[in-house]
Design a protein around this motif. Structure first.
Motif, PDB file in Angstrom:
ATOM      1  N   ALA A  97     -10.276  -7.431  32.466  1.00 51.83           N
ATOM      2  CA  ALA A  97      -9.731  -5.650  32.938  1.00 51.83           C
ATOM      3  C   ALA A  97      -8.537  -4.999  33.195  1.00 51.83           C
ATOM      4  N   PRO A  98      -8.586  -3.953  33.500  1.00 50.50           N
ATOM      5  CA  PRO A  98      -7.876  -2.702  34.153  1.00 50.50           C
ATOM      6  C   PRO A  98      -7.730  -3.083  35.052  1.00 50.50           C
ATOM      7  N   ALA A  99      -6.428  -2.831  36.259  1.00 51.82           N
ATOM      8  CA  ALA A  99      -6.649  -3.082  37.142  1.00 51.82           C
ATOM      9  C   ALA A  99      -6.526  -1.883  38.162  1.00 51.82           C
ATOM     10  N   ALA A 100      -7.755  -1.955  39.363  1.00 58.71           N
ATOM     11  CA  ALA A 100      -8.544  -0.877  39.991  1.00 58.71           C
ATOM     12  C   ALA A 100      -7.408  -0.734  41.088  1.00 58.71           C
ATOM     13  N   ALA A 101      -7.129   0.429  40.728  1.00 57.65           N
ATOM     14  CA  ALA A 101      -6.195   1.553  42.079  1.00 57.65           C
ATOM     15  C   ALA A 101      -6.125   1.514  43.256  1.00 57.65           C
ATOM     16  N   VAL A 102      -5.415   1.157  44.451  1.00 54.45           N
ATOM     17  CA  VAL A 102      -6.056   1.206  45.215  1.00 54.45           C
ATOM     18  C   VAL A 102      -4.900   1.995  46.775  1.00 54.45           C
ATOM     19  N   VAL A 103      -4.023   3.339  46.067  1.00 53.68           N
ATOM     20  CA  VAL A 103      -3.618   4.501  46.419  1.00 53.68           C
ATOM     21  C   VAL A 103      -4.348   5.025  45.781  1.00 53.68           C
ATOM     22  N   HIS A 104      -3.673   7.295  46.516  1.00 59.23           N
ATOM     23  CA  HIS A 104      -4.109   7.646  46.354  1.00 59.23           C
ATOM     24  C   HIS A 104      -2.842   8.770  45.938  1.00 59.23           C
ATOM     25  N   ALA A 105      -2.901   9.709  45.553  1.00 59.10           N
ATOM     26  CA  ALA A 105      -2.131  10.824  45.714  1.00 59.10           C
ATOM     27  C   ALA A 105      -1.699  11.126  46.762  1.00 59.10           C
ATOM     28  N   GLY A 106       0.131  11.241  46.469  1.00 59.14           N
ATOM     29  CA  GLY A 106       0.214  12.195  47.879  1.00 59.14           C
ATOM     30  C   GLY A 106       0.827  10.594  49.238  1.00 59.14           C
ATOM     31  N   GLU A 107       0.172  10.030  48.736  1.00 63.17           N
ATOM     32  CA  GLU A 107       0.429   8.991  49.448  1.00 63.17           C
ATOM     33  C   GLU A 107       1.891   7.698  49.391  1.00 63.17           C
ATOM     34  N   GLN A 108       3.040   7.780  50.498  1.00 63.42           N
ATOM     35  CA  GLN A 108       4.531   7.298  50.011  1.00 63.42           C
ATOM     36  C   GLN A 108       4.237   6.024  49.692  1.00 63.42           C
ATOM     37  N   VAL A 109       4.757   5.085  48.664  1.00 60.84           N
ATOM     38  CA  VAL A 109       5.009   3.529  48.855  1.00 60.84           C
ATOM     39  C   VAL A 109       6.642   2.971  48.189  1.00 60.84           C
ATOM     40  N   GLN A 110       6.254   1.877  48.585  1.00 60.08           N
ATOM     41  CA  GLN A 110       7.307   0.952  48.891  1.00 60.08           C
ATOM     42  C   GLN A 110       7.535  -0.178  47.759  1.00 60.08           C
ATOM     43  N   LYS A 111       8.721   0.340  47.260  1.00 56.55           N
ATOM     44  CA  LYS A 111       8.614  -1.120  46.256  1.00 56.55           C
ATOM     45  C   LYS A 111       8.211  -2.215  46.233  1.00 56.55           C
ATOM     46  N   GLY A 112       7.238  -2.757  45.626  1.00 58.82           N
ATOM     47  CA  GLY A 112       6.920  -4.103  45.528  1.00 58.82           C
ATOM     48  C   GLY A 112       4.720  -4.013  46.089  1.00 58.82           C
ATOM     49  N   GLN A 113       4.245  -3.235  46.152  1.00 56.81           N
ATOM     50  CA  GLN A 113       3.674  -2.639  46.876  1.00 56.81           C
ATOM     51  C   GLN A 113       2.517  -2.692  46.156  1.00 56.81           C
ATOM     52  N   MET A 114       1.534  -3.007  46.258  1.00 53.09           N
ATOM     53  CA  MET A 114       0.353  -3.709  45.342  1.00 53.09           C
ATOM     54  C   MET A 114       0.188  -2.147  45.101  1.00 53.09           C
ATOM     55  N   ILE A 115       0.045  -1.728  44.280  1.00 54.71           N
ATOM     56  CA  ILE A 115      -0.754  -0.646  44.139  1.00 54.71           C
ATOM     57  C   ILE A 115      -2.369  -0.217  43.285  1.00 54.71           C
ATOM     58  N   ALA A 116      -2.388  -1.196  42.323  1.00 53.52           N
ATOM     59  CA  ALA A 116      -3.863  -1.660  41.960  1.00 53.52           C
ATOM     60  C   ALA A 116      -4.180  -3.133  42.310  1.00 53.52           C
ATOM     61  N   GLN A 117      -5.317  -2.910  42.173  1.00 57.52           N
ATOM     62  CA  GLN A 117      -6.107  -5.190  42.833  1.00 57.52           C
ATOM     63  C   GLN A 117      -6.508  -5.322  41.216  1.00 57.52           C
ATOM     64  N   PRO A 118      -6.381  -6.663  41.246  1.00 61.05           N
ATOM     65  CA  PRO A 118      -6.867  -7.289  40.470  1.00 61.05           C
ATOM     66  C   PRO A 118      -8.633  -6.786  40.213  1.00 61.05           C
TER      67      PRO A 118
END
Length: 453
Positions: free
Chosen positions: A392-413
């Motif tokens: 199953a594809p991972a499920a996104a946990v971020v939204h457009a406009g959000e700041q993220v850092q390298k290594g941060q989980m952006i989609a959970q299992p």
């Protein structure tokens, strides 16, 4: 020593999957039934060098992690499957192996497809995986080199899968193996090997035997092992630009039932009931009197030897079989249970030398050094697919406009077989769909806005 459940969770959350091929989630391979753990350094496809390069450079780290995985699952032995010709990598391994009891090298011939999981298992253990079965059915689990290196980074450095080693070879100035952030475009990856040396090139993603024609805009994923840059009229390109209807007509007109496709089939040589020559006859004649001829196509590994090497008429058994397999799966047909026949003594004389295969495919001229550049490059934009693995594809946990850092989980299992997806660069999420997430570096986004004002 970690418990299986603890290591399994860590691997799943860090997004570790088979780094090449189908991308099977690695946590699902951890099983207490494992008697033999195999590290795959067979570099199955022609021209690929990244696994031997990585293992040579990080022999101590990879061997130690491989040993720890083996102890976690309770394996009785750990085998590093590696071709005899990889002399520098073997030297690096000999320098560290004495520290690990029950670990040995399984030396392989320079043949294709030595890295096929079922073939590799037989070569180093003499165990035959049943047709349609899984390696664990005979007490074996297989991990490739980059996968184990990713486990090392997750366990020892708390780094998830955020980048990928990719060999860029073919019609380029400087063939190279590079580390790029997941989601980097193929075009940007190819530029790291210098200018193209041929006008209007084709980007062939993956190895020349089992890869596919791609575009410069598509992103690098966790399973992108190589980009082969080829001219439009190359044999491999023309083979991939096939039409099934024409393939069937050509087969009906010229297949002479010489059996060469079956005689050299790696799975057939291990006793699996896959017989390409019978399939070609039945398919072209629309003969359904023996339905098992069609159903047994599900045991094909799609290695491509039958159509890329064996057939003197240049026919396409593998491609036609793939079409039929897809149709069977679409109609809910599953592989039947079957017992393999005994492995024949003729098998050793029907292995295909890699050098001869490259010569047949007009690839020998591209077999040049592609040195490892291990430092990850910097890119300004990535497009990260949510489905880079089996399951199953991972499920996104971020939204457009959000700041993220390298290594941060952006989609959970997701529920079921799935792994996490992580940001490969720091920046702003500019798009989220049910298929991908786009991240752009902030200064690049601001620059674009200023130019538009």
């Amino acid at each position: 020593m970690m418990e299986i459940e603890q290591l399994s969770k860590l691997i799943q959350e860090n997004g570790i999957v088979g780094a090449g091929g189908a991308g099977f989630p690695s946590y699902a391979k951890l099983n207490a039934k494992t008697e033999t753990l195999i590290l795959n350094c067979a570099e199955c496809e022609p021209l690929l060098k990244l696994h031997r390069q990585l293992l040579e450079k990080y022999a101590a780290e990879i061997a130690d992690t491989f040993y720890k995985i083996g102890r976690t699952v309770g394996a009785k032995e750990m085998v590093i499957g590696i071709k005899k010709s990889y002399k520098k990598t073997i030297e690096a391994l000999h320098a560290v192996l004495d520290a690990y009891p029950n670990m040995r090298l399984g030396l392989l011939d320079e043949v294709y497809p030595a890295g096929d999981e079922v073939v590799l298992i037989y070569e180093v253990t003499k165990k035959v995986v049943k047709p349609g079965g899984l390696p664990i059915d005979c007490g074996v689990a297989v991990f490739n080199v980059e996968t184990v290196y990713n486990v090392y980074r997750a366990v020892e450095k708390n780094i998830p899968v955020i980048d990928k080693l990719v060999s860029v070879v073919g019609e380029v100035e400087h063939p190279v193996t590079v580390r790029v952030p997941i989601g980097t475009s193929i075009e940007e990856t190819v530029r790291l090997a210098g200018n193209n040396t041929h006008d209007d090139p084709v980007y062939f993603i993956g190895g020349p035997m089992m890869g596919q024609i791609g575009s410069g805009l598509q992103p690098v994923t966790k399973t992108t092992n190589a980009v082969l840059v080829l001219p439009q009229d190359h044999l491999i390109v023309r083979k991939k630009q096939r039409k099934a209807s024409i393939d069937l007509k050509r087969a009906a007109a010229s297949c002479c039932q010489c059996t060469m496709c079956t005689d050299l089939c790696p799975r057939n040589r291990l006793g699996h009931p896959i017989e390409p020559h019978l399939f070609m006859r039945a398919a072209t004649c629309k003969d359904v009197q023996e339905p098992n001829i069609f159903i047994n196509t599900m045991f094909c590994s799609s290695c491509g030897l039958c159509e890329m090497y064996s057939c003197m008429q240049g026919l396409s058994p593998r491609s036609l079989i793939a079409d039929y397999k897809a149709g069977l799966r679409a109609n809910g047909i599953k592989p039947p249970k079957a017992e393999p026949k005994p492995v024949g003594t003729e098998r050793d004389y029907r292995k295909v030398p890699m050098a001869r295969l490259m010569a047949r495919l007009d690839l020998a001229k591209y077999n040049k050094k592609a040195p490892l550049a291990d430092e990850a490059i910097t890119v300004s934009k990535v497009k990260i697919l949510l489905s880079q693995h089996i399951g199953a594809p991972a499920a996104a946990v971020v939204h457009a406009g959000e700041q993220v850092q390298k290594g941060q989980m952006i989609a959970q299992p997701a529920q079921g077989l799935s792994v996490g997806i992580h940001a490969s660069i720091s920046g702003t999420v500019s798009a989220v769909t049910d298929q991908y997430i786009v991240i752009e570096k902030e200064h690049e986004k601001q620059k674009g806005c200023a130019e538009n004002e």
